[in-house]
Design an enzyme around this catalytic site. Sequence first.
Site, PDB file in Angstrom:
ATOM      1  N   GLU A 406       0.821  -1.249  -0.195  1.00  0.00           N
ATOM      2  CA  GLU A 406      -0.080   0.236  -0.076  1.00  0.00           C
ATOM      3  C   GLU A 406       0.725   1.265  -0.034  1.00  0.00           C
ATOM      4  O   GLU A 406       0.428   2.337  -0.895  1.00  0.00           O
ATOM      5  CB  GLU A 406      -1.010   0.126   1.048  1.00  0.00           C
ATOM      6  CG  GLU A 406      -2.211  -1.054   1.009  1.00  0.00           C
ATOM      7  CD  GLU A 406      -1.715  -2.259   1.494  1.00  0.00           C
ATOM      8  OE1 GLU A 406      -2.818  -3.189   1.523  1.00  0.00           O
ATOM      9  OE2 GLU A 406      -0.891  -2.597   1.770  1.00  0.00           O
ATOM     10  N   HIS A 473     -12.254  -4.684   8.801  1.00  0.00           N
ATOM     11  CA  HIS A 473     -12.886  -4.333   7.568  1.00  0.00           C
ATOM     12  C   HIS A 473     -13.999  -3.453   7.507  1.00  0.00           C
ATOM     13  O   HIS A 473     -14.904  -3.447   6.706  1.00  0.00           O
ATOM     14  CB  HIS A 473     -13.367  -5.774   6.938  1.00  0.00           C
ATOM     15  CG  HIS A 473     -12.278  -6.720   6.526  1.00  0.00           C
ATOM     16  ND1 HIS A 473     -11.655  -7.383   7.539  1.00  0.00           N
ATOM     17  CD2 HIS A 473     -11.676  -6.829   5.283  1.00  0.00           C
ATOM     18  CE1 HIS A 473     -10.520  -8.080   6.766  1.00  0.00           C
ATOM     19  NE2 HIS A 473     -10.623  -7.628   5.716  1.00  0.00           N
TER      20      HIS A 473
END
Length: 666
Positions: A406, A473
């Site tokens: 990322e 999440h």
Amino acid sequence: MQDAAVDQMVFNREGFSDELLLSLYNQLLYPRLIEDKMLKLLRQGKVSKWFSGIGQEAIAVGATLALLPDEMIFPMHRNLGVFTARGVPFNRLFAQWQGKYSGYTKGRDRSFHFGTLEHHIVGMISHLGPQLSLADGVGLAHKLAGEGRVSLTFTGDGATSEGEFHEALNVAAVWQLPVIFLIENNGYGLSTPPTEQYRCAQLADKGIGYGMKALTVDGNNILEMYRTVRELAESMRENPEPVLLECMTFRMRGHEEASGTKYVPKALMDQWALRDPLSNYERFLMEEGLLTEGSKKDLTAQWKKHIDAGLQQAFDEGDPQNELQEELSDVYAPFVHTPTAPQSNSKTEKRFVDAISDGLRQAMEKHDKLVLMGQDIADYGGVFKITDGFVAQFGKERVRNTPLCESAIVGAALGLSLKGYKAMVEMQFADFVTCGFNQIINNLAKLHYRWGANADVVVRMPCGAGTSAGPFHSQSNEAWFFHTPGLKVVYPSTPYDAKGLLLASFEDPNPIMYFEHKALYRSLSEAIPDDYYTVEIGKARVVREGKALTVVTYGMGVLWAEKTIAELGIDAEIIDLRTLLPLDYETIETSVRKTNKVIILHEDTLVGGIGGEIAAHISEHLFEYLDAPVMREAALDTPIPFAGSLEKQFLPVVRFVEKVKKLMGY
């Protein structure tokens, strides 16, 4: 580090003209003389800090002169020779070090923490490693454009322990990018020796793990440096691939002058003193008959005169007195958005997720230099299928699967922007953005304020609870970025706004965090224009007008507010912020002046949430209009639980109903 060899340094001039040999010497001498002057000024208290590169100049000078003038270099704080070899005016360099307005950051940053695209240089930030990923992005831009160019980025031996080093090299290897990763192995990471930094015999050995070419050279030999980088660059322009280049050298001064060098064994220091790049090269040139004591003295005098003139010019300049409006306006790259209306009345019923996909597709059609990057977004279409079919239309060069890196991908996006591209990075889930936090907070957000380059990057953030996905999440983490000047934060709640705000985000040259609530993806739909259109960033939407109270909210909170107000039968006004940074205070103020009561609702946790800032603003500026305290409702101050019953308790829906009743009865 292995003991330095004390044999006489050997210079191979084969293929090098006399003019080139003297040019290399001239450029090697210049930064050394600047260094000498800086150390004197430091002792006199006329400069506050200095990171010395004495003994390492051959690396910066040799590598820089070996590249083409328009090839981007990413130096660190000991690479003065990069800036001098690229012709950066010394008076502006010194003004930069002194925090003057005429420096490259207008007094906002120090040292070599700046860039100058005019000279194709992008400096470091204090966090070691991020510049490696930016070089990836520039290398990708070269490859996409077929330009036949390379980028070169410096790093130190200590910084090879950073995660960004691994990520950047891995991405460059997977994508076969024309990037030279140059390690200055100078013996110590501040005071930490190599035996406490890594276990391999040479740092070049790390290249094996990435499947890339790697080699070790004598970094103190200016001719070896120049020849090696020139040959590598020539090859890479024809056949793009990354290279790991380890340059052996030694830091003869402290990490910075205040650190000293007491931790270095004297014998080791003495050995490396015999390997001084300048004195050894001077000896060689005199043996070749190209340099005499007289010509050396003349060149030295010319440079010293040049340096003194630049110093005087910077010293004569006062401390920066930047206008307040200039300080505020430089946080963002200038941009005036003119909303685009659809060209026809054609509309199609679309779900929230389809509206985002439609907007992304039309942005790709409009901006031919827009590149999409993310995990599994290519053939697979992303975990939410938003980019399904994009590869067939736009190709894998512009719709790029990424490794699980990322931070490197956000850095690469910024590198693309430096070369005039637009970039989108999809975080597979907003929670995973923590792995790229440094690049977003310290590079994307601060770049324009620091030295005027913009970060034309959109980071898409699938977020939110309500799907029993647990703590990693489901987070609503917009407040992390709301606190960071230089970012823009967008959070739509309808399919219409989802498409229009996304298209507006790609027109805006500033870094934008674009939040998409996952629970809205397939649960919400409306008829939206088929054509390209934009919705103004920074402008809130009045969802419904009313007089009894004002609800200020965004995202899923808009739906919760609409349902609650309808069920309670209250004549309330609901404001959908849509953009969280910058906030539309005008719309909020107009509503509160009308209703005299306000409650702020958001899915994010209460403490440190956006609601606190809005409540403070209302209390400070609209106190005389209030008939009740400003109230807030938000999620519990806990991580998000997995079990559906616990998640329901975590979310503010039920508590919001009770809080509205309390506000109405006040």
